[in-house]
Design a protein around this motif. Sequence first.
Motif, PDB file in Angstrom:
ATOM      1  N   LYS A 213       0.824  -1.205   0.000  1.00  0.00           N
ATOM      2  CA  LYS A 213       0.000   0.000   0.000  1.00  0.00           C
ATOM      3  C   LYS A 213       0.859   1.257   0.000  1.00  0.00           C
ATOM      4  CE  LYS A 213      -3.228  -3.090   0.380  1.00  0.00           C
ATOM      5  NZ  LYS A 213      -3.956  -3.542  -0.813  1.00  0.00           N
ATOM      6  N   ALA A 214       1.245   1.734   1.163  1.00  0.00           N
ATOM      7  CA  ALA A 214       1.972   2.995   1.257  1.00  0.00           C
ATOM      8  C   ALA A 214       3.319   2.942   0.552  1.00  0.00           C
ATOM      9  CB  ALA A 214       2.160   3.378   2.720  1.00  0.00           C
ATOM     10  N   PHE A 215       3.981   1.782   0.585  1.00  0.00           N
ATOM     11  CA  PHE A 215       5.296   1.662  -0.044  1.00  0.00           C
ATOM     12  C   PHE A 215       5.216   1.489  -1.563  1.00  0.00           C
ATOM     13  CE2 PHE A 215       6.745   1.048   4.277  1.00  0.00           C
ATOM     14  CZ  PHE A 215       8.068   1.486   4.266  1.00  0.00           C
ATOM     15  N   ALA A 216       4.011   1.375  -2.106  1.00  0.00           N
ATOM     16  CA  ALA A 216       3.805   1.310  -3.563  1.00  0.00           C
ATOM     17  C   ALA A 216       4.519   0.109  -4.183  1.00  0.00           C
ATOM     18  CB  ALA A 216       4.272   2.607  -4.225  1.00  0.00           C
ATOM     19  N   LEU A 217       4.475  -1.039  -3.494  1.00  0.00           N
ATOM     20  CA  LEU A 217       5.169  -2.228  -3.981  1.00  0.00           C
ATOM     21  C   LEU A 217       4.240  -3.441  -4.019  1.00  0.00           C
ATOM     22  CD1 LEU A 217       8.611  -1.792  -2.162  1.00  0.00           C
ATOM     23  CD2 LEU A 217       8.146  -1.540  -4.613  1.00  0.00           C
ATOM     24  N   ALA A 218       3.000  -3.248  -4.431  1.00  0.00           N
ATOM     25  CA  ALA A 218       2.039  -4.354  -4.473  1.00  0.00           C
ATOM     26  C   ALA A 218       2.533  -5.480  -5.380  1.00  0.00           C
ATOM     27  CB  ALA A 218       0.673  -3.851  -4.944  1.00  0.00           C
ATOM     28  N   GLY A 219       3.244  -5.134  -6.446  1.00  0.00           N
ATOM     29  CA  GLY A 219       3.717  -6.148  -7.379  1.00  0.00           C
ATOM     30  C   GLY A 219       4.795  -7.054  -6.829  1.00  0.00           C
ATOM     31  N   LEU A 220       5.419  -6.679  -5.713  1.00  0.00           N
ATOM     32  CA  LEU A 220       6.473  -7.505  -5.128  1.00  0.00           C
ATOM     33  C   LEU A 220       5.931  -8.634  -4.274  1.00  0.00           C
ATOM     34  CD1 LEU A 220       9.401  -5.215  -3.928  1.00  0.00           C
ATOM     35  CD2 LEU A 220       9.013  -6.279  -6.137  1.00  0.00           C
ATOM     36  N   ARG A 221       4.742  -8.484  -3.724  1.00  0.00           N
ATOM     37  CA  ARG A 221       4.169  -9.432  -2.767  1.00  0.00           C
ATOM     38  C   ARG A 221       5.106  -9.629  -1.586  1.00  0.00           C
ATOM     39  NH1 ARG A 221       0.714  -8.585  -2.231  1.00  0.00           N
ATOM     40  NH2 ARG A 221      -0.303 -10.465  -1.471  1.00  0.00           N
ATOM     41  N   CYS A 222       5.245  -8.595  -0.789  1.00  0.00           N
ATOM     42  CA  CYS A 222       6.121  -8.657   0.382  1.00  0.00           C
ATOM     43  C   CYS A 222       5.391  -8.115   1.604  1.00  0.00           C
ATOM     44  CB  CYS A 222       7.400  -7.856   0.151  1.00  0.00           C
ATOM     45  SG  CYS A 222       8.589  -7.973   1.507  1.00  0.00           S
ATOM     46  N   GLY A 223       5.323  -8.938   2.649  1.00  0.00           N
ATOM     47  CA  GLY A 223       4.673  -8.533   3.885  1.00  0.00           C
ATOM     48  C   GLY A 223       5.489  -8.976   5.081  1.00  0.00           C
ATOM     49  N   PHE A 224       5.031  -8.601   6.265  1.00  0.00           N
ATOM     50  CA  PHE A 224       5.758  -8.913   7.496  1.00  0.00           C
ATOM     51  C   PHE A 224       4.773  -9.303   8.590  1.00  0.00           C
ATOM     52  CE2 PHE A 224       8.314  -6.005   5.051  1.00  0.00           C
ATOM     53  CZ  PHE A 224       9.595  -6.535   5.143  1.00  0.00           C
ATOM     54  N   THR A 225       5.201 -10.245   9.411  1.00  0.00           N
ATOM     55  CA  THR A 225       4.471 -10.583  10.623  1.00  0.00           C
ATOM     56  C   THR A 225       5.353 -10.219  11.807  1.00  0.00           C
ATOM     57  OG1 THR A 225       3.346 -12.411   9.514  1.00  0.00           O
ATOM     58  CG2 THR A 225       3.325 -12.402  11.924  1.00  0.00           C
ATOM     59  N   ILE A 226       4.804  -9.437  12.720  1.00  0.00           N
ATOM     60  CA  ILE A 226       5.522  -8.944  13.892  1.00  0.00           C
ATOM     61  C   ILE A 226       4.879  -9.567  15.131  1.00  0.00           C
ATOM     62  CG2 ILE A 226       6.173  -6.877  15.193  1.00  0.00           C
ATOM     63  CD1 ILE A 226       5.811  -5.292  12.574  1.00  0.00           C
ATOM     64  N   ALA A 227       5.701 -10.211  15.954  1.00  0.00           N
ATOM     65  CA  ALA A 227       5.163 -10.904  17.133  1.00  0.00           C
ATOM     66  C   ALA A 227       6.315 -11.258  18.059  1.00  0.00           C
ATOM     67  CB  ALA A 227       4.410 -12.168  16.704  1.00  0.00           C
ATOM     68  N   SER A 228       5.991 -11.904  19.164  1.00  0.00           N
ATOM     69  CA  SER A 228       7.036 -12.353  20.092  1.00  0.00           C
ATOM     70  C   SER A 228       7.951 -13.344  19.389  1.00  0.00           C
ATOM     71  CB  SER A 228       6.400 -13.014  21.313  1.00  0.00           C
ATOM     72  OG  SER A 228       5.823 -14.259  20.949  1.00  0.00           O
ATOM     73  N   GLU A 229       9.164 -13.485  19.921  1.00  0.00           N
ATOM     74  CA  GLU A 229      10.130 -14.409  19.312  1.00  0.00           C
ATOM     75  C   GLU A 229       9.573 -15.834  19.295  1.00  0.00           C
ATOM     76  OE1 GLU A 229      14.839 -15.736  19.670  1.00  0.00           O
ATOM     77  OE2 GLU A 229      13.978 -14.305  21.106  1.00  0.00           O
TER      78      GLU A 229
END
Length: 361
Positions: A213-229
């Motif tokens: 969305k904001a990073f304008a990189l929808a075509g890359l398919r890159c996301g992150f999951t943030i949580a405890s180790e």
Amino acid sequence: MTSKLVDTLINANLVPLKPYESARRLFSGGQDWLNANESPFANPYDIDSGNFNRYPSCQPDSVINGYADYAGVDKSQLIVTRGADEGIELLIRTFCTPGEDDILICPPTYGMYAISAETCDVGIKRVPLNDDFSLDVDGICATEDVNLVFICAPNNPTGTQVSQADLTAVLEHFADTALVVVDEAYIEFDIENTWATQLATYPNLVVLRTLSKAFALAGLRCGFTIASEAIIQSLLKVIAPYPIPEPVAQIVAQALTPGNIERMQQQVAFLNEQRTTLQAELAKRPGVALVGDVKANYILFRHSHCAQIMQYLVSQGMLIRDQSKQLNLQDCLRVTIGSAEQNQRLLSLLDAYFEQAGASL
């Protein structure tokens, strides 16, 4: 014969399912794509092909370190995935037993929570949002035996915030029984309300992020999951061995440098200004009723001519998203904030339609 074989072998829980109706599946072509909440910006990056003959790292250091710095978390609290969608699926596959466990969702909301659960043969319990699209905290907390609670904040497609008090109540209620997954796909448009920095306070908190969305990189398919180790280490047991292609890792590492983060923030500020302008202009059009809020890069509105407006816009190459099948969103359309030119063309086309419709409005 092939069809009979497929019918015999297919998982029983998949038989009644329909594929997720993404914006690209619903419509192709068109001149203006304002239907998938993508950025109108296409930013330049450089690629080095020197390592294309090698398998990539599962979790590239340049990506993990860059995003950990950006999000304000430790790199041990982060996993990079093929879009936030893979994060959703990994959580369900890791923490739900097929045919036994359930997740909880709060419609109207993002459709992939339910799709991923259904394809994994995991049950779905639904607690609809209140009439003002706030969380029904009492209803959520009254729901028992769920392993994951998915909350989209800001919510897609209503553009509404989730109040800190409501989310705190949900996190505390499920502290010993379920993970609460806060989907922050649009958080850069409402950055002061992020929960990514609250992991130490709430061990059962999981935050989903994306560069689409904001990073304008929808075509890359890159996301992150943030949580405890501990949660991240569990997800690493399930993720594919090479989830992020080398070219993707290179571009992401560049996108997360200070200069490119600043560029992203400037583009978000521009889109927020355009959103305010478009919202005000839409409100002036006959029969248009704004719905929800505008804490993301889209606007939701209702009109009694929803189907006709959609048909006319598509015929003119202007693609927006019909949300009228979602719970409590009858006659609703969602429009992504585009460039100034695209936003003006949308308004001009709406004016042309309303002029044709005349007295029937």
